[in-house]
Scaffold this motif. Structure first.
Motif, PDB file in Angstrom:
ATOM      1  N   GLN A   7      22.798  58.350  32.535  1.00  0.00           N
ATOM      2  CA  GLN A   7      23.220  58.843  33.848  1.00  0.00           C
ATOM      3  C   GLN A   7      22.059  58.858  34.831  1.00  0.00           C
ATOM      4  OE1 GLN A   7      24.803  62.813  33.821  1.00  0.00           O
ATOM      5  NE2 GLN A   7      25.060  62.872  36.011  1.00  0.00           N
ATOM      6  N   HIS A   8      22.308  58.351  36.018  1.00  0.00           N
ATOM      7  CA  HIS A   8      21.343  58.408  37.114  1.00  0.00           C
ATOM      8  C   HIS A   8      21.747  59.547  38.045  1.00  0.00           C
ATOM      9  CE1 HIS A   8      19.151  57.189  40.746  1.00  0.00           C
ATOM     10  NE2 HIS A   8      18.349  56.541  39.908  1.00  0.00           N
ATOM     11  N   SER A   9      20.815  60.039  38.823  1.00  0.00           N
ATOM     12  CA  SER A   9      21.104  61.156  39.722  1.00  0.00           C
ATOM     13  C   SER A   9      22.108  60.794  40.812  1.00  0.00           C
ATOM     14  CB  SER A   9      19.811  61.661  40.361  1.00  0.00           C
ATOM     15  OG  SER A   9      19.192  60.619  41.076  1.00  0.00           O
ATOM     16  N   ASN A  10      22.349  59.505  41.051  1.00  0.00           N
ATOM     17  CA  ASN A  10      23.319  59.084  42.063  1.00  0.00           C
ATOM     18  C   ASN A  10      24.749  59.002  41.524  1.00  0.00           C
ATOM     19  OD1 ASN A  10      23.321  56.784  40.533  1.00  0.00           O
ATOM     20  ND2 ASN A  10      22.432  55.464  42.085  1.00  0.00           N
ATOM     21  N   ARG A  11      24.997  59.548  40.323  1.00  0.00           N
ATOM     22  CA  ARG A  11      26.297  59.609  39.654  1.00  0.00           C
ATOM     23  C   ARG A  11      26.702  58.296  38.982  1.00  0.00           C
ATOM     24  NH1 ARG A  11      29.100  60.864  44.447  1.00  0.00           N
ATOM     25  NH2 ARG A  11      30.879  59.840  43.519  1.00  0.00           N
ATOM     26  N   ILE A  12      25.868  57.281  39.019  1.00  0.00           N
ATOM     27  CA  ILE A  12      26.186  56.035  38.324  1.00  0.00           C
ATOM     28  C   ILE A  12      25.736  56.164  36.871  1.00  0.00           C
ATOM     29  CG2 ILE A  12      25.624  53.575  38.127  1.00  0.00           C
ATOM     30  CD1 ILE A  12      25.611  53.446  41.154  1.00  0.00           C
ATOM     31  N   CYS A  13      26.626  55.755  35.971  1.00  0.00           N
ATOM     32  CA  CYS A  13      26.339  55.842  34.535  1.00  0.00           C
ATOM     33  C   CYS A  13      26.554  54.483  33.885  1.00  0.00           C
ATOM     34  CB  CYS A  13      27.270  56.841  33.860  1.00  0.00           C
ATOM     35  SG  CYS A  13      27.134  58.525  34.468  1.00  0.00           S
ATOM     36  N   LEU A  59      35.679  53.052  37.169  1.00  0.00           N
ATOM     37  CA  LEU A  59      35.068  51.884  36.563  1.00  0.00           C
ATOM     38  C   LEU A  59      34.524  50.983  37.661  1.00  0.00           C
ATOM     39  CD1 LEU A  59      34.581  50.287  33.930  1.00  0.00           C
ATOM     40  CD2 LEU A  59      36.805  49.226  34.288  1.00  0.00           C
ATOM     41  N   LEU A  60      33.229  50.700  37.627  1.00  0.00           N
ATOM     42  CA  LEU A  60      32.610  49.822  38.615  1.00  0.00           C
ATOM     43  C   LEU A  60      32.467  48.394  38.094  1.00  0.00           C
ATOM     44  CD1 LEU A  60      29.724  52.088  39.985  1.00  0.00           C
ATOM     45  CD2 LEU A  60      31.994  51.707  40.972  1.00  0.00           C
ATOM     46  N   GLU A  61      32.103  48.291  36.834  1.00  0.00           N
ATOM     47  CA  GLU A  61      31.845  46.963  36.280  1.00  0.00           C
ATOM     48  C   GLU A  61      32.006  46.974  34.776  1.00  0.00           C
ATOM     49  OE1 GLU A  61      27.848  44.405  35.307  1.00  0.00           O
ATOM     50  OE2 GLU A  61      27.923  45.410  37.224  1.00  0.00           O
ATOM     51  N   TYR A  78      25.009  46.677  27.311  1.00  0.00           N
ATOM     52  CA  TYR A  78      25.835  47.788  27.771  1.00  0.00           C
ATOM     53  C   TYR A  78      27.275  47.327  27.856  1.00  0.00           C
ATOM     54  CZ  TYR A  78      26.028  45.596  32.384  1.00  0.00           C
ATOM     55  OH  TYR A  78      26.261  44.723  33.422  1.00  0.00           O
ATOM     56  N   ILE A  79      28.201  48.279  27.835  1.00  0.00           N
ATOM     57  CA  ILE A  79      29.624  47.968  27.881  1.00  0.00           C
ATOM     58  C   ILE A  79      30.135  47.970  29.314  1.00  0.00           C
ATOM     59  CG2 ILE A  79      31.929  48.738  27.182  1.00  0.00           C
ATOM     60  CD1 ILE A  79      30.610  49.912  24.668  1.00  0.00           C
ATOM     61  N   ALA A  80      29.796  49.024  30.057  1.00  0.00           N
ATOM     62  CA  ALA A  80      30.334  49.151  31.412  1.00  0.00           C
ATOM     63  C   ALA A  80      29.430  50.033  32.267  1.00  0.00           C
ATOM     64  CB  ALA A  80      31.738  49.752  31.366  1.00  0.00           C
ATOM     65  N   VAL A  81      29.655  49.918  33.581  1.00  0.00           N
ATOM     66  CA  VAL A  81      29.013  50.789  34.558  1.00  0.00           C
ATOM     67  C   VAL A  81      30.125  51.576  35.224  1.00  0.00           C
ATOM     68  CG1 VAL A  81      27.619  50.896  36.664  1.00  0.00           C
ATOM     69  CG2 VAL A  81      27.153  49.132  34.945  1.00  0.00           C
ATOM     70  N   LEU A  84      30.657  58.502  38.310  1.00  0.00           N
ATOM     71  CA  LEU A  84      31.258  59.810  38.044  1.00  0.00           C
ATOM     72  C   LEU A  84      32.047  60.287  39.246  1.00  0.00           C
ATOM     73  CD1 LEU A  84      28.361  61.867  36.431  1.00  0.00           C
ATOM     74  CD2 LEU A  84      30.374  60.961  35.295  1.00  0.00           C
ATOM     75  N   LYS A  85      33.192  60.902  38.994  1.00  0.00           N
ATOM     76  CA  LYS A  85      33.917  61.585  40.058  1.00  0.00           C
ATOM     77  C   LYS A  85      33.048  62.752  40.502  1.00  0.00           C
ATOM     78  CE  LYS A  85      38.030  59.512  39.400  1.00  0.00           C
ATOM     79  NZ  LYS A  85      38.755  58.793  40.359  1.00  0.00           N
ATOM     80  N   ILE A  86      33.095  63.110  41.766  1.00  0.00           N
ATOM     81  CA  ILE A  86      32.236  64.187  42.275  1.00  0.00           C
ATOM     82  C   ILE A  86      32.426  65.464  41.482  1.00  0.00           C
ATOM     83  CG2 ILE A  86      31.789  65.695  44.246  1.00  0.00           C
ATOM     84  CD1 ILE A  86      32.256  63.235  46.039  1.00  0.00           C
ATOM     85  N   GLU A  87      33.675  65.814  41.195  1.00  0.00           N
ATOM     86  CA  GLU A  87      33.927  67.047  40.444  1.00  0.00           C
ATOM     87  C   GLU A  87      33.520  66.916  38.980  1.00  0.00           C
ATOM     88  OE1 GLU A  87      37.740  64.633  40.182  1.00  0.00           O
ATOM     89  OE2 GLU A  87      36.300  65.079  41.746  1.00  0.00           O
ATOM     90  N   SER A  88      33.253  65.699  38.512  1.00  0.00           N
ATOM     91  CA  SER A  88      32.905  65.486  37.108  1.00  0.00           C
ATOM     92  C   SER A  88      31.414  65.603  36.843  1.00  0.00           C
ATOM     93  CB  SER A  88      33.377  64.106  36.653  1.00  0.00           C
ATOM     94  OG  SER A  88      34.768  64.032  36.690  1.00  0.00           O
ATOM     95  N   LYS A  89      30.621  65.788  37.888  1.00  0.00           N
ATOM     96  CA  LYS A  89      29.180  65.830  37.682  1.00  0.00           C
ATOM     97  C   LYS A  89      28.791  66.884  36.651  1.00  0.00           C
ATOM     98  CE  LYS A  89      24.890  65.335  40.045  1.00  0.00           C
ATOM     99  NZ  LYS A  89      24.246  64.948  41.227  1.00  0.00           N
ATOM    100  N   THR A  90      29.515  68.002  36.632  1.00  0.00           N
ATOM    101  CA  THR A  90      29.200  69.047  35.665  1.00  0.00           C
ATOM    102  C   THR A  90      29.735  68.725  34.272  1.00  0.00           C
ATOM    103  OG1 THR A  90      31.180  70.272  36.294  1.00  0.00           O
ATOM    104  CG2 THR A  90      29.139  70.870  37.415  1.00  0.00           C
TER     105      THR A  90
END
Length: 117
Positions: A7-13, A59-61, A78-81, A84-90
């Protein structure tokens, strides 16, 4: 099954498999298929493993190369990029850290080893 979410701080995983995932063991041959946020790996002998995106996300990629050349998962593929949904950050707060995961794996392997005589 053992997954790894980077996970990156910009919500991309990035979703990949942990090195202890069953399909990465014992030099198995893998065939991958994908549908939405679900990936199925079929190993030699017909054993199947399904990996899901375990967190709410968009799902981005999908790594199409993995679908064509699944042996790349044996390295650092890696499988996918996902985003995260905003509410899913936690939600990711409930995932194991690298240290916690290694502790679980250590306990798992010590419980499967035979007791000394």
């Amino acid at each position: 099954e053992d997954q790894c979410i980077l996970q990156h701080s910009n919500r991309i995983c990035v979703i990949t498999l942990a090195e202890t995932h069953p399909i990465l063991q014992n030099g198995r041959t893998i065939k991958m298929s994908e549908k939405s946020k679900r990936w199925r790996a079929t190993c030699t002998g017909g054993e199947e493993h399904t990996t899901y995106s375990c967190i709410r996300s968009r799902l981005l990629e999908v790594n199409e190369v993995i679908l064509e050349r699944p042996k790349l998962l044996l390295g650092k593929g890696y499988i996918a990029v996902i985003l995260l949904k905003i509410e899913s950050k936690t939600v990711t707060n409930g995932l194991l850290s690298r240290e916690e995961y290694e502790s679980v794996i250590s306990k798992r392997t010590s419980s499967t080893q035979p007791e000394p005589c």
